[in-house]
Design a protein around this motif. Sequence first.
Motif, short mmCIF file in Angstrom:
data_model
loop_
_atom_site.label_atom_id
_atom_site.label_comp_id
_atom_site.label_asym_id
_atom_site.label_seq_id
_atom_site.Cartn_x
_atom_site.Cartn_y
_atom_site.Cartn_z
N ARG A 159 0.82 -1.21 0.00
CA ARG A 159 0.00 0.00 0.00
C ARG A 159 0.86 1.26 0.00
NH1 ARG A 159 -3.17 -3.30 3.56
NH2 ARG A 159 -2.10 -2.41 5.36
N ASP A 183 2.17 2.62 -3.49
CA ASP A 183 1.29 3.40 -4.35
C ASP A 183 1.32 2.91 -5.79
OD1 ASP A 183 -0.59 5.33 -4.93
OD2 ASP A 183 0.89 6.92 -5.26
N GLY A 210 -5.31 10.98 5.52
CA GLY A 210 -5.65 9.69 4.92
C GLY A 210 -6.73 8.97 5.71
N ASP A 254 -10.54 7.94 4.38
CA ASP A 254 -11.17 6.62 4.46
C ASP A 254 -12.53 6.69 5.15
OD1 ASP A 254 -9.06 5.56 3.16
OD2 ASP A 254 -8.31 4.33 4.81
N SER A 266 -7.89 2.63 1.83
CA SER A 266 -6.44 2.42 1.78
C SER A 266 -6.04 1.09 2.41
CB SER A 266 -5.73 3.57 2.50
OG SER A 266 -6.08 3.59 3.87
#
Length: 582
Positions: free
Chosen positions: A207, A210, A284, A288, A304
Amino acid sequence: MYQALYRKWRPRTFDDVVGQDHITTTLKRQVQTGRLSHAYLFIGTRGTGKTTCAKILARAVNCEHPIDGNPCNQCAACRGIEEGSILDVVELDAASNNRVDDVRALQDEAIFSPASVKKRVYIIDEVHMLSTAAFNALLKILEEPPEHLMFILCTTELHKVLPTIVSRCQRHSFKRIEPEAIAGRLAYVAEQEGLTLEPEAGALLARLADGGMRDALSLLDQCAATEHICSQEVLSAMGLAGSQRTAELLDAVCAGSSEKALTTFNALWKDGKDPAGILDELAGLMRDVLLLQVAPQSGDSLLSGLYEKKTLQYFAAKLPGARLMDGMNEIRAADLSGANPRRTAELCLVRLCVPETGDTLAGLKTRVARLETAWKTGIAPSASVPASPLPETSEPIKPLQASAPEPKPAPTMSAEDVPWYTDNDAPPEEPDFMPPVEPEPEPTPVRAVAPPPPPSEPEPTPAPPQTAPSEPGGTFWDTLIHNLNGKVDMGTYAILALPTQVAGSLAGDVLTVYLLSPIAKMMVNTPAMSAAIQSEASAIAGKPVRVSFSDQPPAPSPTAPSTQPDTSKLDALKKFPNFRIE
């Protein structure tokens, strides 16, 4: 000599390339059938396999014994190209060879036939860095090259490549590699290198990469200080806060506790975490949570994967979508490139915990919402920042209530001012001695003249009763404002209900909404508010109503001239007995 993992485990055949089957299958079939293009354009983000596929294709077209479109990597041509001893396959970096003279030198060399292999191949990496003159010089030979010549252009920014160059190439778009594919490749490489990579750590590295395989291998190389790699080792090596501590930071923001947020940030700062990285992880997590709110049926494909579903559901129930978007915008606006990024990050966290302290639209909406709540409940709003204690002698604050003014107390009089008898008592007896009273002179008789009657003034017309904007029974606009209460955002409704900010009038089937201030334009003139106003107006009118916004103030309604004659003066003359009106 030690070699980096991304170089040591670079794919050597099309079958080894991960996540780009739509491209490798096409290239293998072209090699097998011999239907090769003279120019290829590989586009995609970093680390997705553009240059790797270009080198594999250069070996495949010159291989003496290809195997199902793949190079054998055993013949002299494959070994020479891989070692760099065959000069007919040239790899150029356009970032450092971007002048027109470099391209002209390439043209002079390209016309010669290859000396050792079948085709002369030019691999130009980062081709978008070429100047306009260099592109124009490359255009002619790219359009009509000799049969022995092949160009493979690689770029990460297609929009910078001239359309005339793109139209003369066979274009292949490399997509981001899925995290599952990257995790599988990392597990294979770790096994070959004698490393123990836990599945959770491999998924975390995938993760963080990317979508780039080269970045994933570089991260694995960075974490290979210990033979057993777990998630905590990855977080420590990357300088990340981790999902648990980021969740604690967001929980402090959600509770409005600046002290807890700053304490958590200070602990992360002492652990060597970067302020920009801490805020990026916080954004981030907000992202989410927001995606879980707006797309709950899409599954985990949009998330993510760094946080548990239970954690995301916890914050989704406590934080509204508007608060999440305002928070992400606040983090994005924080400039951490200055001399003191820690101070900037701390100020950003304080604004996230207490939005009303800022002068942004989010702070204004928060203050308006607090005032609305206090007005409805009659309780003074409490700020998130602890206030200084009041003195012991101060009285508690009472809510304001609309009431009639209290009557003023009568003025006090002294004993000398009080009369010695009242109206109900009998007058006192006359004293024994009374001074003589002189008779008053008789007044001269004066002929009485009747004074002229005062002119009669028209009685004032009583003003129509005013109806509060929030109560039904007034105008169409007042009823509409009352019905919108509770159906739109509280901050927007507070602006909508102010006559100095927004006004409205219905003419036929068109409702004109007058926006009288810049903040009213920004908060009311939105698709969502237009749909809400139109729906409620149509329900009140019993017919479809169209909503039109105007930034001009409404024109005052002209007063209609009276058609009845003014008889006030004539009525005054009728009082005289010798005056007759025919």
